[in-house]
Design a protein around this motif. Structure first.
Motif, short mmCIF file in Angstrom:
data_model
loop_
_atom_site.label_atom_id
_atom_site.label_comp_id
_atom_site.label_asym_id
_atom_site.label_seq_id
_atom_site.Cartn_x
_atom_site.Cartn_y
_atom_site.Cartn_z
N LEU A 1 9.06 -21.78 -2.01
CA LEU A 1 8.21 -22.90 -2.38
C LEU A 1 6.74 -22.47 -2.42
O LEU A 1 6.28 -21.77 -1.53
N HIS A 2 6.03 -22.91 -3.45
CA HIS A 2 4.60 -22.64 -3.57
C HIS A 2 3.83 -23.96 -3.52
O HIS A 2 4.40 -25.03 -3.74
N THR A 3 2.55 -23.87 -3.26
CA THR A 3 1.70 -25.05 -3.18
C THR A 3 1.79 -25.88 -4.47
O THR A 3 1.88 -27.10 -4.43
N LYS A 4 1.78 -25.22 -5.58
CA LYS A 4 1.85 -25.90 -6.89
C LYS A 4 3.15 -26.71 -7.00
O LYS A 4 3.15 -27.80 -7.58
N ASP A 5 4.24 -26.18 -6.45
CA ASP A 5 5.51 -26.91 -6.48
C ASP A 5 5.41 -28.22 -5.69
O ASP A 5 5.88 -29.26 -6.16
N VAL A 6 4.80 -28.16 -4.53
CA VAL A 6 4.64 -29.37 -3.71
C VAL A 6 3.75 -30.36 -4.44
O VAL A 6 3.99 -31.57 -4.40
N MET A 7 2.74 -29.87 -5.14
CA MET A 7 1.86 -30.74 -5.92
C MET A 7 2.66 -31.47 -7.00
O MET A 7 2.46 -32.67 -7.22
N ILE A 8 3.58 -30.77 -7.64
CA ILE A 8 4.40 -31.37 -8.70
C ILE A 8 5.37 -32.39 -8.11
O ILE A 8 5.53 -33.49 -8.64
N ILE A 9 6.00 -32.04 -7.00
CA ILE A 9 7.00 -32.91 -6.37
C ILE A 9 6.36 -34.19 -5.85
O ILE A 9 6.87 -35.29 -6.08
N THR A 10 5.24 -34.06 -5.15
CA THR A 10 4.64 -35.22 -4.49
C THR A 10 3.56 -35.92 -5.32
O THR A 10 3.25 -37.07 -5.07
N GLY A 11 2.96 -35.20 -6.25
CA GLY A 11 1.87 -35.77 -7.03
C GLY A 11 0.57 -35.83 -6.24
O GLY A 11 -0.35 -36.55 -6.60
N LYS A 12 0.51 -35.07 -5.16
CA LYS A 12 -0.67 -35.06 -4.30
C LYS A 12 -1.55 -33.85 -4.60
O LYS A 12 -1.21 -32.99 -5.40
N SER A 13 -2.68 -33.77 -3.91
CA SER A 13 -3.66 -32.72 -4.13
C SER A 13 -3.21 -31.38 -3.56
O SER A 13 -2.24 -31.30 -2.79
N GLU A 14 -3.95 -30.33 -3.91
CA GLU A 14 -3.66 -28.99 -3.42
C GLU A 14 -3.83 -28.93 -1.90
O GLU A 14 -3.00 -28.34 -1.20
N ARG A 15 -4.87 -29.54 -1.41
CA ARG A 15 -5.13 -29.51 0.04
C ARG A 15 -4.00 -30.20 0.81
O ARG A 15 -3.52 -29.70 1.82
N TYR A 16 -3.58 -31.37 0.34
CA TYR A 16 -2.48 -32.09 0.98
C TYR A 16 -1.21 -31.24 0.95
O TYR A 16 -0.48 -31.18 1.94
N SER A 17 -0.97 -30.59 -0.17
CA SER A 17 0.24 -29.78 -0.34
C SER A 17 0.25 -28.59 0.61
O SER A 17 1.29 -28.26 1.18
N ARG A 18 -0.90 -27.96 0.79
CA ARG A 18 -0.99 -26.84 1.75
C ARG A 18 -0.71 -27.31 3.17
O ARG A 18 -0.01 -26.65 3.94
N GLU A 19 -1.26 -28.47 3.52
CA GLU A 19 -1.03 -29.04 4.85
C GLU A 19 0.45 -29.40 5.05
O GLU A 19 1.00 -29.21 6.13
N LEU A 20 1.06 -29.91 4.01
CA LEU A 20 2.48 -30.28 4.09
C LEU A 20 3.35 -29.03 4.29
O LEU A 20 4.28 -29.06 5.10
N ILE A 21 3.04 -27.96 3.61
CA ILE A 21 3.77 -26.71 3.81
C ILE A 21 3.59 -26.22 5.24
O ILE A 21 4.53 -25.75 5.89
N LYS A 22 2.39 -26.36 5.76
CA LYS A 22 2.11 -25.97 7.15
C LYS A 22 2.97 -26.80 8.12
O LYS A 22 3.54 -26.25 9.07
#
Length: 62
Positions: free
Chosen positions: A6-27
């Motif tokens: 999983l990459h940050t960009k993938d989380v952005m696509i799945i959730t529709g949220k920002s890059e910062r939110y996506s990085r925090e979610l991966i964390k």
């Protein structure tokens, strides 16, 4: 060829949220699955963590 990692960009696509939110979610996912900082989160783990169907997530990403 499909990816497992999983990459940050993938989380952005799945959730529709920002890059910062996506990085925090991966964390948070890494903490939840007791992963070390050098280990990756899989797309399957992400779907499970978010309570989403893996096939739907895979369809959106690929």
């Amino acid at each position: 060829m499909k990816r497992i990692v999983l990459h940050t960009k993938d989380v952005m696509i799945i959730t529709g949220k920002s890059e910062r939110y996506s990085r925090e979610l991966i964390k948070k996912m890494k903490e939840h699955y007791l992963k070390k900082s050098h280990q990756y989160v899989s797309i399957k783990e992400c779907a499970e963590y978010l309570g989403l169907d893996f096939d739907e997530v895979e369809e959106v990403l690929f």
